[in-house]
Structure formats: C-alpha cells, structure tokens
Design an enzyme around this catalytic site. Structure first.
Site, PDB file in Angstrom:
ATOM      1  N   GLY A 744       0.819  -1.210   0.000  1.00 20.93           N
ATOM      2  CA  GLY A 744       0.000   0.000   0.000  1.00 20.93           C
ATOM      3  C   GLY A 744       0.845   1.249   0.000  1.00 20.93           C
ATOM      4  O   GLY A 744       2.017   1.232   0.389  1.00 20.93           O
ATOM      5  N   GLY A 746       0.436   5.744   0.479  1.00 18.59           N
ATOM      6  CA  GLY A 746      -0.396   6.902   0.758  1.00 18.59           C
ATOM      7  C   GLY A 746       0.451   8.135   0.933  1.00 18.59           C
ATOM      8  O   GLY A 746       1.660   8.139   0.645  1.00 18.59           O
ATOM      9  N   GLY A 747      -0.184   9.208   1.430  1.00 16.23           N
ATOM     10  CA  GLY A 747       0.536  10.452   1.605  1.00 16.23           C
ATOM     11  C   GLY A 747       1.638  10.352   2.636  1.00 16.23           C
ATOM     12  O   GLY A 747       2.604  11.119   2.604  1.00 16.23           O
ATOM     13  N   GLY A 749       3.623   7.693   3.119  1.00 16.56           N
ATOM     14  CA  GLY A 749       4.712   6.834   2.696  1.00 16.56           C
ATOM     15  C   GLY A 749       4.163   5.514   2.208  1.00 16.56           C
ATOM     16  O   GLY A 749       3.093   5.470   1.593  1.00 16.56           O
ATOM     17  N   VAL A 751       3.488   1.090   2.889  1.00 17.92           N
ATOM     18  CA  VAL A 751       3.264   0.026   3.856  1.00 17.92           C
ATOM     19  C   VAL A 751       3.777  -1.277   3.257  1.00 17.92           C
ATOM     20  O   VAL A 751       3.514  -1.590   2.094  1.00 17.92           O
ATOM     21  CB  VAL A 751       1.767  -0.111   4.207  1.00 17.92           C
ATOM     22  CG1 VAL A 751       1.548  -1.268   5.169  1.00 17.92           C
ATOM     23  CG2 VAL A 751       1.247   1.173   4.818  1.00 17.92           C
ATOM     24  N   LYS A 765       4.985   0.491   8.330  1.00 15.74           N
ATOM     25  CA  LYS A 765       4.749   1.784   7.686  1.00 15.74           C
ATOM     26  C   LYS A 765       6.063   2.564   7.719  1.00 15.74           C
ATOM     27  O   LYS A 765       6.631   2.797   8.774  1.00 15.74           O
ATOM     28  CB  LYS A 765       3.651   2.553   8.411  1.00 15.74           C
ATOM     29  CG  LYS A 765       3.258   3.854   7.719  1.00 15.74           C
ATOM     30  CD  LYS A 765       2.204   4.607   8.515  1.00 15.74           C
ATOM     31  CE  LYS A 765       0.883   3.897   8.497  1.00 15.74           C
ATOM     32  NZ  LYS A 765      -0.178   4.717   9.135  1.00 15.74           N
ATOM     33  N   ASP A 867     -10.053  10.965  10.377  1.00 19.95           N
ATOM     34  CA  ASP A 867     -10.018  10.412   9.019  1.00 19.95           C
ATOM     35  C   ASP A 867     -10.664   9.027   9.017  1.00 19.95           C
ATOM     36  O   ASP A 867     -10.063   8.048   8.574  1.00 19.95           O
ATOM     37  CB  ASP A 867      -8.576  10.339   8.511  1.00 19.95           C
ATOM     38  CG  ASP A 867      -8.509  10.177   6.989  1.00 19.95           C
ATOM     39  OD1 ASP A 867      -9.544  10.416   6.322  1.00 19.95           O
ATOM     40  OD2 ASP A 867      -7.442   9.798   6.471  1.00 19.95           O
TER      41      ASP A 867
END
Length: 1013
Positions: A744, A746-747, A749, A751, A765, A867
């Site tokens: 995965g 995302g913003g 970094g 995973v 992460k 979130d």
C-alpha cells in the site's frame, strides 16, 4: 531336515544382527568427514572460529573431543549441540543416515533456513530435537513420526508452513512439543491426542484454525497448554476441560473462541495462570472459578462477557493479576475482592459496573494498578484507598463519582498516574496531593471542583501533565507552578481563574501545550523570560490587554510553536512583524480583539509561513484587502468584523488601493506586484509538480523542516511484551524495503508486509529521510501523532502498534497484520456479496462504533481520529473491524476551540471541518455515519449527503419498506424479521450522525450503547 532348521536359525540371527552390522560399519572417521563436509558448505564467516576450530581434517581421529560433539562408548556421535552460535546455513548436506546413534540434535538460536529434510526420520534413536529460533521453512516432515522415541521437539520461531502432520500421533513418548511462532495454517490433527505423555504443548502464534479436536481430552498429563494467537473458533467443550486436571498454565487468548466459559473449568484446581482474553466468550463468568485457589493470573478481558462479577473470585487468595476489562459486565464490584490481599493489578475498566467503589479495596495493600474507568460507578471515592501504599496507577475517570477528592490520596507516595476526570467531583483540590512527589500525570478535568489551585502542587517536580479544565476553579495561578520544570502539558481552561498570568510559567522549559483560555485573566501577556517551549499556546477568552508583545515571537523557546490562540481578549496595536519568526506555526487565532493597522502588512508576514488556518475577524484592521492572485482563496470569515477593511464582499474586488496618498499608493502597487509575481511562481511550481508527478519521476521535494534533533530523541522501542523480533529482522524480512513487499501507498509513505523468521507477520509503515535529515514536516507530524496516540490506547477494535524505530535513515511503525485488508476492499470485492451478509455488516458497524466511543469517551484527553473512512477500517479473519491509520489523529482538548488544518478524506469530512476548520468529536461522528451508510448501501451515500436526508430521519421511519428496498445494497437479499430491525436501527442512527449541525448529532457513546443493545 536338521540342516534346514539350522540354516533358518542362522538366517534369523543374521537378520537380527543387521542393524548392529550397519551401525558398526559407520566409523567415527566417516562421521567426522561428513560433519566437515557439512561445515564447508556453510558460509565460513558464520562459524564462530574460536568454538569450532576443532572441526578439521587434521583432527579426524579426535571426533569425540570436538566442541559441540558428545559420543557413545563406541565413539559414535550421540549429541550435536550448536545452539546459539549465530550460524547461517541449511541441512541440505547433512547426512542423517550416518548418525543412527544420535539422541540429541540442537541447532536452536541460529539462522538455519530451508526445509527440514525428510531424512530426519533416519534418526531412530533421537529423543531431543531442538531447531527453535531459526528460519526453517516449508512443511514439518511426516517422517518425523517414525522417530518413536522422541520426547522433546522444539521447532518454534521458524517459518514452517502447512499442517501439523498426523504422523505426530505416533510419537507416543513425546512429552514436550513447541511449534509456536510459525505459519502453520491447518487445523489440529486429531491424531495429536494419541501423544498421551505430553506435558507441554505450545502451538501459539500460528494460523491454525477450526475447532479443538475432542481427542485432545486424552492429554491428561498436560501441565502447560499454549494455543494463543491463532484462528480457532467454536466452544471449549466441557469434556475437553474436565480432562486437563493437571494443567498449571492455560493460554487461549487472541482467538475466536465463542460460547460460554465452561463451568468445568473449576475442575482445573492446579491452574496458576488462565488467559482467555481477546476472544468472543459470552455469558456469565462461572462461579466455579472460585475453586481455582492456586491461580496467580486470571485474564478474561476483551470478550463479550455479561452478568455480574462472581463473589466467588474472593476465594482466589493467591491471585496477583485480575483482568476483566472490556466486557459488558454489570452489577456492583464485589466486596469479596477485598480479600485478594496479594493482588497487584486490578483491571475492571470499560464495562457497565454500577454502585460504589467497595471500601474493602483498601485492604489490597500490594495493589500497584487500579483501573476502574469507563463504568457507571457512583458515590464517593472511599478514603480507604489511601491505604494502598504501593499504588502507582489509579484510573477512576469517566464514571459518575461524587463528593470531594479524599485527603487520604495524599498518602499514596508511590503514585505516578492519577486520573479522576469526567466525574461529578466537588469541593477543593486537596493540598495533600502536593505530597505525591512521584506523580507524573494529574487529570482532574470535567468535574465541579471549586476553590483555588493549591500552592502545594508546585512540589510535584516530576509532573509532566496537569489538566484541570472545565471546573469552577477560582483565584490566581500559583507562582509555584513555575517549579514544575518537567511539565509538558498544562490545561487550565474553562474555569474562573483571575489575576495576571504569572511570569514564573516561563520556567517551564519543556512545556508543549499551554491552554489558559476561557478564564478571567487580566493585564498584558507576560514577558516570559525563560525557555518556555510550547507547541500549543491558548490564551483566548480572557481580559488580557495591551499589544501582542514582540518578544513572544523572538524568544528562542517559542520558535517551535504550532498553535497560538489569543482570541477573545482586549489586545490592541498592530500585529507584530516578528510573527514570521514562528516558522512552525500552523494555527493562529487573534480574533475578537482590538488589533489595528493595515491588513496587507499583516498578510505579508503570514506569507512567509505555512499557516493553514488564521483568524483576524472582529478587530480594527484597515486598508484594502486584495482579492487577486494568491489571495483569492483566503476565507472571508477570517476577516469579517473589521469595519475599516475593504473585503472582497464589502468593497472593491480590484487589486488596487484607493488611497489618495501617493506614497501609500506606490507602496501598495509594489506590494501587489510582489504578491502577483509570487502567485505566478507558486502557480508555475504547482503545474510543474503535477506534470512530474504524473510522470512518476518527480524531483520536486515537499517543503521540509530541519529536524535532526527530533530523530535523535526517538528511540527504537518494542511496546508489546509478546513480540519476539528485532528491527533488524524486520528490515531483512522485507529485503531492505523491496517493492515486491509493498502492499500500500499513501501520503504518509508506503506500507510493507514483513513475514518474520518467527512466522509472525507484521505491517511496516515507512517514511524515508535523506542524508541531510530533512523530513517532510507534515509526514513527521503525522508519524509522531500516530505513535503518541497508539501507545496510549488498547481496545479490541483499534489496531495494535507493536513498536517503532527511527534508525538507519528511516522511520517506521510496526503493526499487527490483518490479511483481509481494508473494509473498502472487502465491501467492493467478491467478499461484499459472498461473505459480507447483513449480520456481518451490522457487526462491523458495531465494532467501529465501539472503537470511536472508546477514543472519545474513555481516553483522557479525548482522541479525535479525523479520518474515519472505509479504507482506514481493517478486518480480522472473522470480519471483526480494527480502526487504523492514526496519522492525522489529534489529542483533543475538550476545553479549546480546536482549530486545525483541513485533514481527512473527501466524502467523509464533516461540513464544519471542511469549511470553518473546527474539529470536535462530532467530526468523527459524521464520518462514522457516512461509513455506516456506505456499508449498508454498498456504495458511497453521496446523493444522500447532498440531499440533506440527515434532517429527515422521521421520513425514513415512515417509509421504511421503500427505503430498505431502494437504498440498501442491491447485491444482497433484503433482510427480514429481527435482522431487518437491526439494519433499520443502523440506518436510523447513521442518518442521525450525518446531520449538518454538529450539536444535533449523537455522541459515539450513545451510538455504541444503542447498537450494542
């Protein structure tokens, strides 16, 4: 005839002698040559030179004198012990057939990898096999069942996969079997029940599933049984339990066992430790537990247990640990618990207990931790708690306790944490609390306390957190608080404090959060001469006068300020130009004062900062407010109430000044030119960044902050006791973060999925740092928030953080890994139809509600996730939800206005968060409502949000059949009967949660209680 008979006897004699002939034909020299051949196949750098120099061709005749070798009387090898020598290699060239006399084979604590060869079955005389703590992989060889004399097998902490071979049932002499910390993924073979001599059986930390076979009831000699952290389901049958009468240790935690806890467990009278936590046991705690008089540890926490705590537990006089938290227990705390005089830890939090705290708890003279928070306890805090002289943690928050804080608590001189917040306590704060010189956290918020803040609190020199908000305290802030040099958090807001803010607060050099808002302070903002270093400073809603002092921004200690709230005072004068010194400032609120001066000069200073929210409304600012270039996104609400200001809604929309003064006009023209040019540059850079981003080869770096000291202060830390790995193993498991392990992005970094040598799988992460130690500011803050949040909470529906590290050029967090992934993946994948039926969806919504209720109402201070989306909800194997990704979470001060930058995901953010940037727990309530609707509808409820159906929940009730037919997920058959009522309840509550006005939304505590009921 006689000759034939003699020939037959000779043949029998020869056949019986064949093993002896074969054994004697294997010379010590052959064994020595074989061992050297095996050694030469291994990397020479891994062999400890000082220990194994004797393994040499020049020393063939002295095999029995070699290190790690033991021989029989006939000079054949009987034992090989290479444990804990840090050897790397395989068993590929080990010739098992040459060692028929081997009885002990120990390779534990090394780095052997690859499969365990089936030839191991040739070691027919083996009694002890210890390959634990290596990297062996593949299946357990079935041939191991041929070694009938095996008594000890340790294959723990490897990467063995597949099933436990049924052939293990042939090991009738087996007494010790440890297969824990692997990746075995079958059910337990019923043949294992034939190993009736087993005294130790550990299968923990695998992926074993199914129900426990009834044949395990044959293991009547078991002393220790470890089956924790697997995927076992079903009930623990009474016929199983009643046969394990010799058990001393029983660990079944972190599975999915259901049903009631069998009353037959009372027959295990030798039991010293019983851990059943984090399962799905329901029903009442059996009274028969009172028969387990040898118990030292009893952990039934994190289940679905109901009913009252049995009085019979008072008979467990040897008990040292009692964990019953995170259940649905009711009734009063039994007085009989006062008989457990050896008890050290008592956890009863997160239940529905009522009544008063028993006076008898004062008899627990050895008690160190008492957790009773998040219940419905009433009455006064008993004076008898003052006799618990060894107590160092006392949590009584989130109850309905009344009366005064007992003076006797001042006798608890070992106390480090005292949480009494969110009750109905009255009276003054006792002076005696000043005697608690070891105290680190004192939380008394949200009560009805009166009187002055005691001067004696200034003696608590170890104090790191002092929160007294939302009380009725009066008088001045004691000068003595300036002695609390370890203090990091000071909340005194929402009281009736008066006088001037003392200069002594400048001594609080480690302070990170200071909130003095909503009091009646007077005078000017004090000149803080020390090294005060807050990240949050709130002085709003007082009666402060004078100008905003420039020293406030020039002070070295304040350069790290992130939040500054000076609103609702009587401050005057211009906004100081030194504001630009606060390079980390994210939120600045100076509204409702008497500030004056031209707006453009104030904005010029703001442009040098990366402030995401500022508010100058209701002041006396003047001059033209430009609406072109970079200013066309400035919210009008940030400047309303300044009658001398030409705003975009009140005056000209051109980028020019109407001043008649030529000098001023030229100055404004230059300013406009500079702003326009800067706007052009920003636009150009943005376009370039977008272009490069789509090209996947971006070389533009985000804005960074030099923060090497932040990472020097971080330490690698394993936070969970049961974790058995190092960070070096994690990096090795993901091949130095190779892309093939990435699951995965995302913003924050990326995973990664790390399968450790022990068989445990964790999610990693990771955030990179370059050689100059420049760290993207928003990412660093995100990781720090997540660490701070997750290390303080523990709940069945919140993701578990195992540890973190910032070493070797990167920062990473380690979590438990959940194979099913996100709720979004399941909902919109095949599982959404095949496995996500209505009962499962209701269960997911219930679990998410419990998690948010815990964050909002059981944590002090409360935590707002900010979130909540379907992609930030992960699913266990049985679809139990886990709320994750706390990178944007914020410890919410319930006494401040909580202005923040916009954080969250579009489609899930509450309106007030997206438009006026005010974060409260009701923002999470809104997001929960969106997620709940999405789970039930099988699609995002965008149209419903736009149509404002949240204001007409009654219409839904009136047209239930129509809405259930038209709105619910069309991929499933409509729910019926009781299930339809449950779905209807979820939909009704979800609609209430997405109401536009925050105050009309229910609390998560209300939501959780109603859904659970």
């Amino acid at each position: 005839m006689q000759l034939k008979t003699m020939t037959f006897h000779y043949m029998l004699l020869l056949l019986s002698a064949l093993p002896l002939i074969k054994t004697t034909s294997i010379s010590p020299g052959k064994q020595a040559e074989s061992l050297i051949k095996w050694k030469d196949d291994l990397p020479s750098s891994t062999w400890p030179p000082s220990l194994l120099n004797s393994w040499s061709l020049t020393n063939l005749n002295s095999l029995c004198n070699w290190n790690a070798i033991v021989c029989t009387k006939t000079n054949r090898v009987s034992k090989i012990d290479l444990s804990n020598m840090q050897i790397t290699g395989t068993l590929a060239l080990f010739d098992f057939s040459l060692f028929p006399n081997l009885t002990h084979f120990n390779l534990s604590g090394n780095y052997f990898r690859g499969p365990i060869p089936s030839a191991i079955g040739n070691l027919s005389r083996l009694t002890t096999l210890d390959f634990g703590n290596n990297q062996f992989s593949g299946p357990i060889p079935d041939s191991m069942g041929l070694i009938s004399g095996l008594q000890y097998i340790d294959l723990s902490s490897n990467v063995l996969q597949g099933k436990i071979p049924p052939s293990t049932g042939k090991l009738r002499e087996l007494q010790f079997l440890d297969l824990s910390y692997n990746s075995l993924n079958s059910s337990i073979p019923s043949e294992l029940g034939l190993c009736t001599n087993l005294t130790y059986l550990s299968l923990s930390y695998n992926k074993l599933n199914g129900e426990l076979p009834l044949s395990l009831s044959n293991l009547k000699n078991l002393v220790q049984l470890h089956l924790s952290n697997n995927l076992f389901i079903g009930q623990i049958l009474p016929s199983l339990v009643s046969n394990w009468t010799k058990l001393v240790y029983l660990y079944l935690y972190k599975n999915s066992f259901s049903g009631t806890i069998s009353a037959e467990i009372g027959q295990l009278t030798q039991l010293e430790s019983l851990s059943l936590y984090s399962n799905k046991f329901s029903g009442e705690i059996p009274q028969s537990l009172g028969k387990l008089t040898q118990l030292h540890v009893l952990d039934l926490s994190d289940n679905h247990l109901t009913g009252e705590i049995p009085q019979s537990l008072g008979k467990l006089t040897l008990l040292q640990v009692l964990y019953l938290s995170c259940n649905h227990l009711t009734g009063e705390i039994p007085q009989s618990l006062g008989k457990l005089t050896l008890l050290q830890r008592l956890y009863l939090f997160d239940n529905h207990l009522i009544g008063e705290i028993p006076l008898s708890l004062g008899n627990l003279s050895r008690l160190q931790e008492l957790y009773l928070f998040s219940n419905n306890l009433t009455g006064e805090i008993p004076q008898s708690l003052g006799k618990l002289m060894q107590l160092y943690k006392l949590y009584l928050s989130d109850n309905h306790l009344t009366g005064e804080i007992p003076q006797s608590l001042g006798k608890l001189t070992q106390l480090q944490l005292l949480y009494l917040s969110d009750n109905h306590l009255t009276g003054e704060i006792p002076q005696s609390l000043g005697k608690l010189t070891q105290l680190q956290q004192l939380y008394l918020s949200d009560n009805h306390l009166t009187g002055e803040i005691p001067q004696s609190l200034g003696k608590l020199t170890q104090l790191q957190g002092l929160t007294l908000p939302n009380n009725h305290l009066t008088g001045e802030i004691p000068q003595s608080l300036g002695n609390l040099t370890q203090l990091k958090l000071l909340y005194l807001s929402d009281n009736h404090l008066t006088g001037e803010i003392p200069q002594s607060l400048g001594n609080l050099s480690r302070l990170k959060r200071l909130d003095l808002s909503a009091n009646n302070f007077t005078g000017v903002i004090p000149r803080i001469s020390g090294m005060l270093d807050p990240k949050l400073l709130s002085l709003s809603n007082n009666n402060l006068t004078g100008v905003i002092p420039s020293f406030l921004f020039l002070a070295v200690g304040l350069t790290g300020l992130e939040y500054l709230n000076l609103s609702s005072n009587s401050l005057s004068g211009a906004i100081p130009s030194e504001l630009r010194m606060l390079t980390k400032l994210d939120v600045f609120n100076a509204s409702h004062n008497h500030l004056s001066g031209e707006i453009q000069s104030a904005l010029a200073n703001l442009l040098t900062l990366n402030i995401s929210m500022y508010d100058f409304s209701y002041n006396n600012l003047t001059g033209p407010f430009p609406t072109c270039g970079i200013f066309n996104k400035v919210p009008t609400s940030a400047f309303v109430g300044n009658h001398g200001l030409w705003s975009r809604v009140e005056g000209p929309t051109e980028c020019k000044s109407s001043s008649t003064n030529s000098k001023s006009a030229k100055k404004n023209i230059v300013s406009i030119f500079l702003y326009s040019f800067l706007g052009f540059i920003v636009t150009a850079i943005s376009i370039a960044a977008l272009f490069l981003m789509f090209g996947k080869r971006s070389t533009i770096r985000p804005q960074v902050i030099k923060t090497p000291q932040n990472f020097e202060n971080f330490e690698a830390m394993i936070l969970q006791e049961e974790v058995k790995f190092t960070f070096a193993e994690v990096v090795k498991a993901v091949d130095d973060f190779h892309e093939k392990y990435c699951i995965g992005e995302g913003g924050f970094g990326k995973v990664y999925k790390a399968e450790l040598q022990s068989g445990q799988v964790v999610a990693v992460k990771r955030l990179n740092m370059d050689d100059s130690n420049d760290v993207p500011a928003i990412n660093l803050q995100s990781f720090q928030n997540e660490i701070r949040t997750l290390t303080t909470i523990r709940h069945r529906n919140v993701i578990r953080l195992y540890g973190f590290s910032t070493r070797k050029g990167c920062i990473f967090l380690l979590y438990e890994y959940l194979e099913r992934g996100s709720l979004g993946k399941a909902l919109y994948g095949v599982e959404g139809v095949t496995e996500l039926g209505w009962p499962t969806r209701v269960k997911i919504v219930q679990g998410l509600a419990c998690a948010l209720s815990y964050l909002h109402h059981d944590c002090s201070p409360p935590i707002v996730h900010r979130d909540v989306t379907i992609n930030n909800v992960l699913l266990e194997q049985d679809f139990e939800p886990r709320l994750s990704d706390f990178g944007t979470a914020k410890l919410l001060s319930i006494d401040s206005s909580n202005w923040t930058n916009i954080v969250g995901s579009l489609g899930y953010m509450a309106p007030e968060l997206a438009y006026i940037m005010q974060v409260t727990d009701k923002c999470d309530v809104y997001s929960f409502g969106v997620v709940a609707l999405e789970v039930m509808m099988g699609r995002h409820p965008g149209d419903m949000l736009e149509s404002q159906l949240s204001e007409s929940s009654t219409s839904m009730k009136g047209n239930a059949d129509l809405l259930l037919k038209d709105v619910l997920d069309q991929r499933l058959e409509p729910p019926a009967n009781e299930l339809a009522k449950a779905v209807m309840l979820v939909m009704s509550i979800a609609l209430a949660c997405i109401r536009t006005r925050p105050r009309l939304r229910p609390t998560m505590h209300f939501v959780s209680q109603n859904l659970s009921a």
